[in-house]
Each structure stands twice: as C-alpha cells, then as structure tokens.
Design a protein around this motif. Structure first.
Motif, short mmCIF file in Angstrom:
data_model
loop_
_atom_site.label_atom_id
_atom_site.label_comp_id
_atom_site.label_asym_id
_atom_site.label_seq_id
_atom_site.Cartn_x
_atom_site.Cartn_y
_atom_site.Cartn_z
N VAL A 312 0.48 -1.22 -0.58
CA VAL A 312 -0.30 -0.18 -0.16
C VAL A 312 0.45 0.75 0.09
CG1 VAL A 312 -1.54 1.10 1.01
CG2 VAL A 312 -1.64 -0.96 1.40
N ARG A 313 2.03 1.22 0.37
CA ARG A 313 2.76 2.45 0.25
C ARG A 313 3.03 2.85 -0.79
NH1 ARG A 313 2.45 5.69 5.37
NH2 ARG A 313 2.17 4.63 7.02
N GLU A 316 1.40 5.66 -2.28
CA GLU A 316 1.16 6.58 -1.21
C GLU A 316 2.68 7.38 -1.65
OE1 GLU A 316 -1.31 5.10 1.80
OE2 GLU A 316 0.63 5.32 3.01
N HIS A 352 -6.36 3.19 4.02
CA HIS A 352 -5.67 4.61 2.70
C HIS A 352 -6.72 4.87 1.45
CE1 HIS A 352 -3.35 5.13 -1.34
NE2 HIS A 352 -4.85 4.90 -1.83
N ARG A 356 -7.26 9.33 1.32
CA ARG A 356 -7.48 10.22 0.56
C ARG A 356 -8.97 11.42 -0.34
NH1 ARG A 356 -10.22 10.79 -4.92
NH2 ARG A 356 -8.33 11.24 -6.71
N TRP A 398 -1.57 9.82 -4.81
CA TRP A 398 -2.67 8.56 -3.86
C TRP A 398 -3.46 7.96 -4.38
CZ3 TRP A 398 -0.62 9.32 1.53
CH2 TRP A 398 -1.72 7.96 2.60
N LEU A 455 -7.23 -1.50 3.31
CA LEU A 455 -7.39 -0.03 2.40
C LEU A 455 -8.83 0.54 2.64
CD1 LEU A 455 -6.56 -1.95 -0.93
CD2 LEU A 455 -4.88 0.22 -0.49
#
Length: 715
Positions: A312-313, A316, A352, A356, A398, A455
C-alpha cells in the motif's frame, strides 16, 4: 403455555419407584408455579412486542434502537415458547438445609418477584455443574431432569453429604450423564446443558482477559465448552456486551456451523455471530484449495500478510514539486509544502482510501484559503472539484485502490512482489506468480482481508460525497419550505418564526437516514473471539482474527493431534509467534463421546506419527467391536443399520460417489471434523493420504463414531 393441569412427569413403568410422591411432589408444585409464570411472561412479552412493532419506525439511531429491542423481545419470546417447562435443567439443595434452587436456561420469577428459575450462567448456579464428591461446593444434593416432548421422562439424584439422604433421594449417581452419552445423534448437535461436567464448567466460567487455550482430544467436549462459553461470557462479562463489540464464534466449515446452529439459541443467547474464516472475505465462498503445497506454505506465513503494508505504501507518494492550479478567477500556486501539509491531515491508522478523501478535503481548504479573488467560496470549491490537472496529480500521488487489484498484482508483477517481500528468493517469487491473478485460493484470503482492512472501502468517498450532496439538497429544499411558511404567516410572529433557528432546521433533517450503507457485520472489532478447531489455522489466518479483536481476548479450542498439516510446537509457541500474549492453558483429557472399542483402534493410528498426541481416555464401553470388511459391503452395512435403528444418523467418510440420504451423510475426513454420528463407515481409509495429514484424517474420521465404527477396504 397454559397453567399446568397434568403432571410434569411422564415416567415409564420401569421407573415407577421414581414416581413416588415423596420424591416428586415438591417438583410438581414448583413446575405449576413455573407454568403460571411462563403464561404471564409470554403474554407480557407478546404485548410489548406488538407495541414496539406498531410504534413509528423513526430514523437514524431511533430506528436502530427500535429494531434492536424488537430483536431482543422476539428472541426471548421464541426461547420461552420453544422450551416451556423444559427451561428447567434441575435443582440443587444446599448443605444448610435451604429450599431447593431450580436452575434454568433463563431466569424466571413469579408475580411477587420470587425466583423460580436461576439462569444457568449466574454465579449462584455454578455448583449445579461444578460440584463433585471431592468438592461438593456447599451442596447436599443435586437433581438433573431428562425431558422428552416437554415432560420429564427420567431424573437422577446425586447426594454429597449424609444430610442429602433426607427427602428420599432417588440415587442413581452419574447415570444422568452416562445415559446421555449413549443417546442417538441427529443432524443437529444435541442439548447437553443439563449434563455439563465439572471440568468443562470450570473452563466455561473462566475469565475473558487474554487468550484461553482449551486443548483436548476427540470427544472431550471442546465444542460444547466453546459454545457454552460464548453464551456465558456475553451474559456475565459487561466488557463483552453487544455495544462493546460482542462475541464472534469461528467454526471450521459450514457443515459444522449447521450442526451447532441450535445450541446458542437453546442457551438463551442469539447475539453471538458465527462464521468460518471463508466468510470473513467476499472472495471466500468461491476460493479453492491451493494445489501446490509450496505455494500454500509461502502464503501461510504472517510475513506476506505484513507485506501488504509495503504494497500500500508503494502507492502513497507525496509530490515533491509544486503546481499551478487554474480557476476561472485566478491561478493558485500549490507548493510542495502545501502537499506535505495535506498529506499529514489524515489521523494515524486511517485506511488508505478514507485518508485520500481527507487529503483531498485539506487540499481544497488550502487552495480556497490561498485564493485572492472575490469568487464565492461555493463556486470556487465546485471549480476545484472539477479541476482535471489537480485530480490527476492526486491520483498519481494517492490513488483509490481495490484490495483485489493490490493482491492480484503481487501474483502477476514479479518486481512488485520482490519490492514488497524482499526476503523471498527468486524461485519463491516465481512460484507465487500465476496466469490468472484473480483465481483466488483459500491461501489468498488472509492477504485479501489484510488489504481490504488497510485500504478501506474505495466507494466510501463517493458515498460521502453523495450524502453531502443529498444533505445540501434537503437543506435547500427546507429553506424554501420555511420561506413559504413564514411568507404566509399573517403576523410574522410566534412558532412559525422559530423555523428560522438553525437548531430547529438541523432537527428537521436526519442526515443518518439520507444515505445508509449495509455494514459488514463480520468486520469487527469484536470484544471476544472464540475459535474452534484452532489447530488448523495458519499464521496468516490468525492475522485475520487479530485484526478483528484489538483486545486480544480469545478462547482458542483445538487439538494439536488433529492438525492436518502438523503441529510440532506448543500452543504457547504458536500463539506468541502470531502476536498473542497473556496465554492460559486448560486441558480436557476425558473422552465422553467415543466408545473405548473405537479409541483402541484409533489411538495407534495417531501415535504412529505423533507419539506425544493428547489421546483422551474413554469413560464408557459401547459393547460393539469395530468391524472390518470389503467396500462391496457398504450398501448391506447401511441397510442393516437402518433396519435395526429407527433413530440416529450415520456417515460414510471417504467415498465421494456415495449419495447421501436424510439419515446418512457423505463427507470428506476434513469436513467431518467437529461432527459426530451413531455409525461411521470409513471407505478405504488408507487412501486418505500419507504421513501426518493422512494419519490425522483417519484418526479424525474414526473418532466421529459414538456407537459403531465400520472400516471397509478393497477394490
């Protein structure tokens, strides 16, 4: 339930001595009071339920409270109507000579408040289950009832002190329990609350802090303990109430959940959520078993689950350069520092996709504050919301992400997997790649679950925007209505003018009712999780449950000897590795289900691969030897059993071609786990497999039998 006009006892002729009025007259009087109280309680509950159903539905929290109360009253009413007098399990008499205390599935009082039934989960009811001759717990005697079609067909007394003989007890020590063990099985787990044993009850009533491991071999009552403990904890521990998260019960497979479905409602508890691990993930229903054992092993580690964070990072990335944002009124400079400020807006731990949306709102605020022109704020924000360059830059920095896309990329983009899990070797990375990245397997479920939890819902932002738009539209409509009402008010004073007040207008708009989303009832967090057949869980699967229980309050029920893929370490070593602490161990070593003739055949099977297996000691003999024969005899074995047994259930294990009937199931060894049958027929058990997995499958299948085991081999 009408007042009692006939005896609560329906004892067969062979038990005529137990029908002596000196033995049962007190019970008869008490059951008459129970019947009268039940009639009153059912009428009262029915009236209250009708009133709630006729009441206005309301909106928002009021609607939820109404639905919750209707559910509670319905469940309580259903239990009273289902059991009637057989709510009562038995009674206890104290050594101090006090009046008998009657124990029930639920508590019940008469019109004066006198206690007629004491809820089995209350502390005062503990001696009914826990008293032994070594520790009578203050009792002189205990009586247990057997109910058949709403009347008592037998009862048994146990006396713990010499004073207990007074009152003409019908002594038949332990037979209540032994008689129950030999009873016929059905497609649903039988009711055993009245015969819970002291070793089981001590575990059921243990505290909920930390992780309690209940280790026990086949037939020791692990499932009984797990289910009754679920109901007990919800009743007794205020930290686990429904408004604090409640209890989740996790079983090994759907046939198991169907088998135990009646147990919790029969204990007066319908608030426990039940599921399998597959149910925790949308893809679980269609997921298949991983065919490559090396791939399954790689995915079973907690390491790959934790790699989801890195995955996931990767998406970002705060922009390191500023940009000019063009509006119809002016150009606004959005600097790298502005981006940094917006990226710091989400609270730590925000999923996540929700983060956003928070970043996006912060960007709009920053740009609005930096605008020097005289454009109305609403128009400026609408212009920024449609700014393609700004949205494209945010999407690069993102993006909204789907869990299935994220995990699918791990199995189809080797460079991405190497970046997220750098400890994997080249051959391991290659093994994990597959042609159809979305051909989900059971081993993928923990990663999909971790990705979805990390997420969040990508549709959440869109739903919130739609809700905001709906609220704004309703406010605009309400303003017009208020303007019209005030314009038609003759004196322009009084109650109508109060509609101008902001508080009144807010009260007229229920924002929670404008847009509702069906919640994921298994997403948690839960206050306590009970896991049955826990020896099968991989480290990765444990992460699915830890995500749902921040308090780390668990009841973990299993048998290391029944782990299909081996369990060479201790429970403490396994659980500490996956992230649990404050671990307490409890052991069950008495086999209440399996006759000793069957265990004599099963024990060598498991000891051949696991010499230190916790093989329990059977307390009864069925008097029926294990029979061996040819596969060709399957039909004749079943026909003979059905002809001589009008009750009970049988199971054929190991023959996928056998077509089940209403009383004869057909299961694999894995799906038979946790179940029990009067007759078990194993078909070619040596073909179940080799090594630990094959031995465990044979051991599990053999120990499903409560009366008779037949082993058939041959072509």
């Amino acid at each position: 339930m009408k007042p009692l006009t006939t005896s609560a006892f329906d004892l067969p002729d062979r038990l005529a001595a137990k029908a002596d009025p000196a033995l049962i007259a007190g019970d008869e009087r008490h059951f008459a009071a129970i019947a009268e109280s039940l009639e009153r309680s059912i009428a009262d509950l029915s009236g209250r339920l009708d009133a709630w159903r006729l009441a206005p539905g309301g909106t928002g929290q009021a609607a939820m409270d109404r639905d919750t109360e209707i559910h509670r009253l319905t469940a309580h009413l259903r239990t009273l109507r289902r059991f009637g007098l057989d709510l009562c399990l038995g009674h206890i008499v104290g050594a101090d000579g006090s009046e008998p205390v009657y124990i029930g599935r639920l508590g019940l009082t008469d019109g004066t408040g006198r206690r007629l039934l004491l809820d089995w989960r209350s502390p005062a009811a503990e001696p009914f289950f826990g008293a032994t001759h070594a520790d009578p717990m203050g009792l002189a005697s205990r009586r247990r009832y057997r109910w058949t079609r709403g009347r008592i067909s037998d009862y048994w007394d146990e006396v713990f002190t010499s004073e207990g003989f007074e009152g003409h007890a019908a002594l038949d020590d332990q037979s209540a329990f032994i008689a129950g063990l030999g009873g016929h099985r059905s497609s649903r787990m039988r009711d055993v609350l009245g015969t819970i044993q002291a070793d089981q009850d001590a575990i059921i009533r243990a505290g909920s802090r930390g992780a309690l491991v209940v280790d026990g071999g086949p037939g020791t009552g692990k499932t009984v303990v797990a289910l009754h403990r679920s109901a007990y904890l919800l009743y007794s521990d205020p930290r686990l109430g429904h408004r604090r998260g409640g209890v989740l019960f996790v079983g090994p497979h759907q046939p198991y959940l169907a088998y135990v479905a009646d147990v919790l409602p029969s204990l007066g508890e319908e608030g426990v959520r039940t599921c399998t691990l597959r149910d925790l993930v949308a893809e679980g229903a269609a997921a298949v078993v991983e065919t490559d054992p090396d791939v399954a092993r790689l995915k079973s580690s907690a390491g790959l689950v934790k790699a989801i964070e890195t995955a996931v990072r990767f998406y970002e990335n705060r922009p390191d350069a500023g940009m000019t944002v063009t509006t119809p009124w002016s150009d606004i400079w959005l600097s790298a520092d502005d981006w940094a400020e917006a990226f710091e807006a989400p609270d730590p731990g925000t999923p996540h996709n929700q983060a956003r949306e928070r970043i996006w709102e912060e960007l709009l605020t920053i740009l609005t504050d930096k605008h020097d022109g005289d454009a109305p704020t609403g128009l400026l924000r609408r212009s920024l919301l449609r700014n393609r360059e700004l949205l494209m830059e945010l999407n690069r920095a993102w993006p909204l992400l789907e869990a299935s896309d994220l995990v699918g990329d791990l199995w189809s983009v080797p460079a991405y997997l190497r970046k997220c899990a750098p400890w994997l070797g080249p051959e391991e990375v290659r093994k994990l790649q597959r042609e159809d990245a979305r051909a989900w397997t059971v081993s993928d479920l923990p990663l999909l679950d971790a990705a979805r939890q990390r997420l969040g819902d990508p549709e959440a932002a869109r739903r919130r925007r739609r809700q905001s738009a709906a609220v704004a539209a309703q406010r605009e409509h309400m303003d017009k209505v208020v303007d019209t009402l005030i314009a038609t008010d003759d004196d322009g004073e009084g109650a109508v003018t109060m509609l101008r007040g902001q508080d009144v207008q807010n009260a007229l708009i229920d924002e929670t009712a404008l847009f509702s989303v069906t919640p994921d009832l298994l997403a948690g967090p839960f206050a306590h999780i009970v896991v049955d057949e826990a020896q099968e869980l991989t480290d990765a699967e444990w992460q699915m449950l830890l995500l749902r229980c921040p308090s780390r309050s668990f009841t973990i029920v299993g048998d290391r000897a029944q782990a299909r893929h081996g369990f060479t370490e201790s429970w403490r070593e396994r659980l500490e590795r996956v992230g649990l602490d404050r671990i307490t161990l409890a052991s069950l070593s008495v086999n209440y289900r399996t006759p000793e003739e069957v265990m004599a055949e099963a024990e060598p099977v498991i000891r051949a691969v696991l010499p230190d297996a916790n093989v329990p000691t059977s307390i009864r003999s069925g008097g029926v030897p294990v029979v061996r024969g040819s596969v060709s005899e399957l039909d004749s074995v079943l026909d003979a059993w059905l002809a001589s047994n009008t009750e009970g259930t049988a199971c054929v294990i190991g023959d996928p071609t056998f077509r089940p009937t209403s009383r004869v199931r057909s299961l694999t060894p894995e799906l038979s786990k946790g179940l029990e049958f009067d007759l078990v027929v194993l078909v070619d058990p040596e073909r179940f497999g080799e090594g630990v997995e094959g031995a465990v499958d044979r051991y599990v299948a053999m120990t499903r039998a409560t009366r008779r085991l037949v082993i058939l081999t041959g072509p």
